[in-house]
Scaffold this active site. Sequence first.
Site, short mmCIF file in Angstrom:
data_model
loop_
_atom_site.label_atom_id
_atom_site.label_comp_id
_atom_site.label_asym_id
_atom_site.label_seq_id
_atom_site.Cartn_x
_atom_site.Cartn_y
_atom_site.Cartn_z
N GLN A 1 -4.49 -1.75 9.74
CA GLN A 1 -4.42 -3.07 9.09
C GLN A 1 -4.96 -4.16 10.02
O GLN A 1 -4.60 -4.21 11.21
CB GLN A 1 -2.97 -3.37 8.68
CG GLN A 1 -2.81 -4.61 7.83
CD GLN A 1 -3.46 -4.51 6.45
OE1 GLN A 1 -3.63 -3.43 5.88
NE2 GLN A 1 -3.85 -5.64 5.89
N LYS B 1 0.84 -1.21 0.00
CA LYS B 1 0.00 0.00 0.00
C LYS B 1 0.87 1.26 0.00
O LYS B 1 0.61 2.20 -0.74
CB LYS B 1 -0.94 -0.01 1.22
CG LYS B 1 -2.06 -1.05 1.08
CD LYS B 1 -2.86 -1.27 2.37
CE LYS B 1 -3.82 -2.45 2.20
NZ LYS B 1 -4.61 -2.73 3.41
N ASP C 1 -10.97 2.72 4.31
CA ASP C 1 -11.24 1.28 4.21
C ASP C 1 -12.75 1.02 4.13
O ASP C 1 -13.17 -0.10 3.80
CB ASP C 1 -10.70 0.57 5.47
CG ASP C 1 -9.47 -0.27 5.19
OD1 ASP C 1 -9.27 -0.66 4.02
OD2 ASP C 1 -8.72 -0.54 6.14
N1 GUN Z 1 -6.76 -7.06 6.21
C1 GUN Z 1 -7.12 -7.77 5.13
N2 GUN Z 1 -7.72 -6.96 4.22
C2 GUN Z 1 -7.73 -5.73 4.75
C3 GUN Z 1 -8.20 -4.47 4.28
O1 GUN Z 1 -8.75 -4.32 3.20
N3 GUN Z 1 -8.00 -3.42 5.13
C4 GUN Z 1 -7.41 -3.55 6.33
N4 GUN Z 1 -7.29 -2.47 7.09
N5 GUN Z 1 -6.96 -4.71 6.79
C5 GUN Z 1 -7.12 -5.79 6.00
#
Ligand code: GUN
Length: 293
Positions: free
Chosen positions: A96, A52, A119
């Site tokens: 995350q 990311k 998110d």
């Molecule tokens: N863990 C797995 N997928 C995601 C996501 O799309 N966002 C976040 N914050 N954590 C994740």
Amino acid sequence: MILLDGKQTSAAIKVEIASAVTEIKKQGKRAPHLAAVLVGTNGASMTYVGAKVKACELVGFSSTLIDLPVETTEHELLVQIHALNENPEIDGFIVQLPLPKHIDEQKVLMAVHPDKDVDGFHPMNVGRMALDLPTFLSATPYGIMELLERYKVPTSGKHVVVIGRSHIVGRPMSILMSQKRPSGDATVTIAHSRTTNLEKLTLEADIIVAALGIPEFLTAEMVKPGAVIIDVGITRVVDESKKKGYRITGDVDFESISKIASYITPVPGGVGPMTIAMLLKNTLLACERHASK
Ligand code: GUN
């Protein structure tokens, strides 16, 4: 069979975002700024967060990684989140998941200000999505909707079977595809671990979204010829022949189903790469909304 190529599509979206950033900078404004909070050293999470941050650099965004030790208390994490909520230089941020067991995930997600929740996990944003109001759609469902739209996959009046009822994928997919919207207007069935006679349902489906997290669960005998197959699975399966010692496996038996499907997403290179592109898109949107306030 047409491959729904997430790698190529996400690259095209990133080019669009990069040109929007160039435009923003030309107007003398600062670049969109995404922050990511990582607690602990979960291998997959470290990989995702790293990807990311790298994607931010690629499109010209600013990014901040807040890397916290696994012993971080819930209170300490909430303090970090409040600071990000208040920081005018940050347009959006993510925490995350998964979080260490001693931290209440729901409490943390609810602490993220909905205007910075790129998110799309805050109950306010999930509610807005369910009510067809403008919001941040969470990255995986948003990425799937974008793939269907860009490939002009017909969905209106089609029967969609979503396998899996997770808050992050199955549930939002079932809502979005039933809505009056691009890549929507479908008749949706949501199947889960208590569904009886799943095969009868999938054999009737025009579109199957497999999001249950069991490698190669969906086999050709369960699929109607000509169906559209969306594979959301990303399970790490031990494979000594690979340098990393594992390979990423989807929920779909690609080998057999690709021979009968009309459209199919590969794993890797399908839904996965789309999610980061959609997170960037949400961050750009957050920045634009921020600037117009
Ligand atoms: N863990 C797995 N997928 C995601 C996501 O799309 N966002 C976040 N914050 N954590 C994740």
